[in-house]
Enzyme design. Structure first.
Site, PDB file in Angstrom:
ATOM      1  N   ASN A 113       7.092  19.483  -2.611  1.00 53.96           N
ATOM      2  CA  ASN A 113       6.452  19.875  -1.925  1.00 53.96           C
ATOM      3  C   ASN A 113       6.692  17.934  -0.358  1.00 53.96           C
ATOM      4  O   ASN A 113       6.820  19.124   1.312  1.00 53.96           O
ATOM      5  CB  ASN A 113       5.108  19.205  -1.720  1.00 53.96           C
ATOM      6  CG  ASN A 113       3.909  17.871  -2.232  1.00 53.96           C
ATOM      7  OD1 ASN A 113       5.365  17.024  -2.707  1.00 53.96           O
ATOM      8  ND2 ASN A 113       3.797  17.040  -2.268  1.00 53.96           N
TER       9      ASN A 113
ATOM     10  N   GLU B 251       2.024  10.739 -10.906  1.00 54.01           N
ATOM     11  CA  GLU B 251       1.460  11.240  -9.767  1.00 54.01           C
ATOM     12  C   GLU B 251       1.288  12.273  -9.635  1.00 54.01           C
ATOM     13  O   GLU B 251       1.907  13.051  -9.653  1.00 54.01           O
ATOM     14  CB  GLU B 251       2.368  10.275  -8.796  1.00 54.01           C
ATOM     15  CG  GLU B 251       1.364  10.480  -7.396  1.00 54.01           C
ATOM     16  CD  GLU B 251       1.227  11.148  -6.524  1.00 54.01           C
ATOM     17  OE1 GLU B 251      -0.306  12.013  -6.851  1.00 54.01           O
ATOM     18  OE2 GLU B 251       2.065  11.201  -5.731  1.00 54.01           O
TER      19      GLU B 251
ATOM     20  N   CYS C 245      -0.619  15.660  -2.044  1.00 60.06           N
ATOM     21  CA  CYS C 245      -1.482  15.578  -3.061  1.00 60.06           C
ATOM     22  C   CYS C 245      -2.877  14.407  -2.585  1.00 60.06           C
ATOM     23  O   CYS C 245      -4.308  14.457  -3.151  1.00 60.06           O
ATOM     24  CB  CYS C 245      -0.938  15.303  -3.728  1.00 60.06           C
ATOM     25  SG  CYS C 245       0.114  13.590  -3.786  1.00 60.06           S
TER      26      CYS C 245
ATOM     27  N   GLU D 204       2.696   3.055  -7.871  1.00 58.31           N
ATOM     28  CA  GLU D 204       4.020   2.785  -7.659  1.00 58.31           C
ATOM     29  C   GLU D 204       3.521   1.972  -5.873  1.00 58.31           C
ATOM     30  O   GLU D 204       2.628   2.235  -5.505  1.00 58.31           O
ATOM     31  CB  GLU D 204       4.667   4.247  -7.507  1.00 58.31           C
ATOM     32  CG  GLU D 204       5.189   4.996  -8.578  1.00 58.31           C
ATOM     33  CD  GLU D 204       5.349   5.935  -8.030  1.00 58.31           C
ATOM     34  OE1 GLU D 204       6.459   6.695  -8.813  1.00 58.31           O
ATOM     35  OE2 GLU D 204       4.612   7.011  -7.263  1.00 58.31           O
TER      36      GLU D 204
END
Length: 510
Positions: free
Chosen positions: A179, A278, A312, A491
């Site tokens: 993405n 993630e 997301c 992160e």
């Protein structure tokens, strides 16, 4: 290699309908990059445009032997020249990589646009810009990231000095999503490499082009062979599985679907390898009646439909305080119907296609399911028609639903498309409970002009990041990540450095 202009990179061929976008010449034959060499294999697959279904290029799929070669090359570099470099020397090489990306900026934009179909302006101002920023930010941070220091006096009068040092975690397997291809890859490569690790990287099979260009940038910048290795392929029975099961891999970082994350956890469990995930999200946005109404409508449009909802962090569940519910639904419908869907270089275009026909089938299945579950389709719910090559692409309409119960599948499962459901709520306590009633825990938004409420509600949402009166922007030094099905670890800034480092405490008697 001379830098091409954007128009040359895209090789736009005008038709009666619109331009056909193509990959830069250097990456139409996409090879693996292992131990400083570009490698072809005996097995290839096609890179297909989501805009019109054309074949963009050929990709060489890495076999297990090539993955093994990449891991061994990474190990040799870790124990060789890269491992002996100072952090300042590694930073200088990362700066050189960003210099190459800047010089070849239009080629990277062309690759991102061709592979994803996203609007040209987004590729320019987000994807490639952030790719450069990611590498530079972590190069800067690595040079000043000091360890901890403590002085201690024991009961017997003995004095101790304790300080910590960072050491590389080892060979990192990095599996990146489709993405936001370049953004995600540099988000992992920056901190991993500045900490002294070496990498084997697999881009998504859907978006191999900018990753191949990035390998060219590492090569051109003079990064030692084996430091950054690129292997193309798929997940199961391909490069992805070979990477995660390889005994020479020390840690795995992955961004993608929660189900894939679960499979990777099983693969690395026997070796007890470090992981950073993630994953997905079913994010909630809370709109209070005292919000800046027009700004909030614009904000929800962006947080629900940016990149065709393939982020997301998008808001798939929107909760609006009842006094403004009807007005908000009507206003959002108007703004959504005004969104321009089309070619990446069209003026004011907001949405491109989904990443593939396969993914479109998944999103459309949720469009049908929502109606079966009792949703009212406020707008959208189908496939746009253009009367040109785009009808062969993977486009869908941005879609708004109302009327679903919180237990409906379309309210529980991540769609990952341009869709949001709008629900009314009456009290602050009620909406906090409903937003938190999910298996995910990635992101949330709060829209209100009441500062006390903003702080109060934000603290109670079970997510890794809460935006107040905004969405998506943040400082790259802050923690990013989710809990439950949304991932493991954080992160960003020192949080990334902590994952990609082994910390040793050195205790000296004074």
């Amino acid at each position: 290699m001379e830098t091409a202009t954007f128009n040359q990179c895209m090789e736009t061929v005008m038709t009666e309908s619109q331009a056909r976008f193509r990959l830069p010449e250097s990456v139409r034959n996409m090879r693996n990059y292992v131990d400083g060499q570009f490698v072809e294999t005996g097995k290839t697959f096609e890179d297909v445009s989501p805009l019109d279904g054309r074949v963009l290029g050929t990709v060489h799929e890495a076999n297990p032997e090539l993955v093994d070669h990449a891991v061994n090359a990474a190990r040799n570099a870790l124990e060789g020249p890269w491992g002996r470099m100072s952090v300042q020397e590694r930073a200088q090489l990362l700066y050189k990589v960003t210099d190459v990306i800047e010089r070849r900026f239009d080629e990277f934009v062309a690759a991102e646009v061709a592979d994803t179909g996203r609007p040209l302006e987004q590729a320019r101002t987000l994807d490639v810009y952030r790719g450069i920023a990611n590498l530079r930010t972590f190069a800067d941070l690595g040079k000043v990231a000091n360890g901890e220091y403590f002085e201690t006096r024991l009961a017997n009068g003995q004095e101790l000095m304790n300080y910590t040092v960072r050491k590389p975690l080892g060979v990192i397997a990095s599996i990146c999503p489709w993405n936001l291809p370049l953004l995600s890859m540099t988000w992992k490569a920056g901190p991993a490499l500045i900490c002294g690790n070496t990498m084997v990287v697999k881009p998504s099979e859907e978006t191999p082009a900018s990753a191949t260009l990035l390998a060219e940038a590492f090569d051109e910048a003079g990064v030692p062979p084996g430091v950054f290795n690129l292997v193309h392929g798929f997940g199961p029975d391909s490069a992805g599985e070979a990477m995660t099961r390889h005994p020479g891999i020390d840690a795995v970082t992955f961004t993608g679907e929660s189900r894939t994350g679960s499979a990777i956890m099983k693969a690395v469990a026997e070796g007890v390898k470090d992981i950073s995930f993630e994953l997905g999200g079913k994010n909630g946005a809370v709109v209070f009646a005292d919000c800046d109404f027009n700004a909030t409508v614009e904000g929800i449009v962006k947080s629900s439909f940016t990149n065709s909802g393939q982020v997301c962090l998008c808001s798939e569940r929107v909760y609006v305080e009842r006094p403004i519910f009807d007005k908000f639904v009507a206003a959002l419908k108007v703004k959504t119907k005004e969104l321009k869907i089309g070619w990446p270089d069209e003026s004011s275009v907001f949405m491109g296609p989904l990443i593939s026909h396969e993914h479109r089938d998944k999103v459309l299945s949720y469009y049908r399911l929502a109606v079966q579950e009792g949703a009212t389709v406020v707008t959208g719910g189908g496939v746009p028609t253009f009367g040109d090559e785009r009808d062969k692409g993977a486009f869908v309409q941005p879609t708004i639903w109302t009327g679903l119960h919180d237990s409906a599948r379309c309210m529980r499962e991540e769609v990952f498309g341009p869709v949001c459901h709008i629900s009314p709520f009456d009290t602050e306590e009620e909406v906090i409970t409903r937003v938190n009633d999910t298996a995910y825990g990635l992101a949330g938004c709060v829209w209100t002009t009441n500062l006390q409420r903003a702080h109060r509600v934000s603290r109670q949402l079970h997510v890794g990041i809460v935006w107040v009166n905004t969405w998506f922007s943040r400082d790259l030094r802050t923690p990013f990540g989710g809990s439950r099905l949304s991932g493991i670890g954080r992160e960003g800034g020192r949080h990334s450095l902590d994952f990609y480092s082994e910390t040793t405490n050195i205790c000296l008697a004074l």
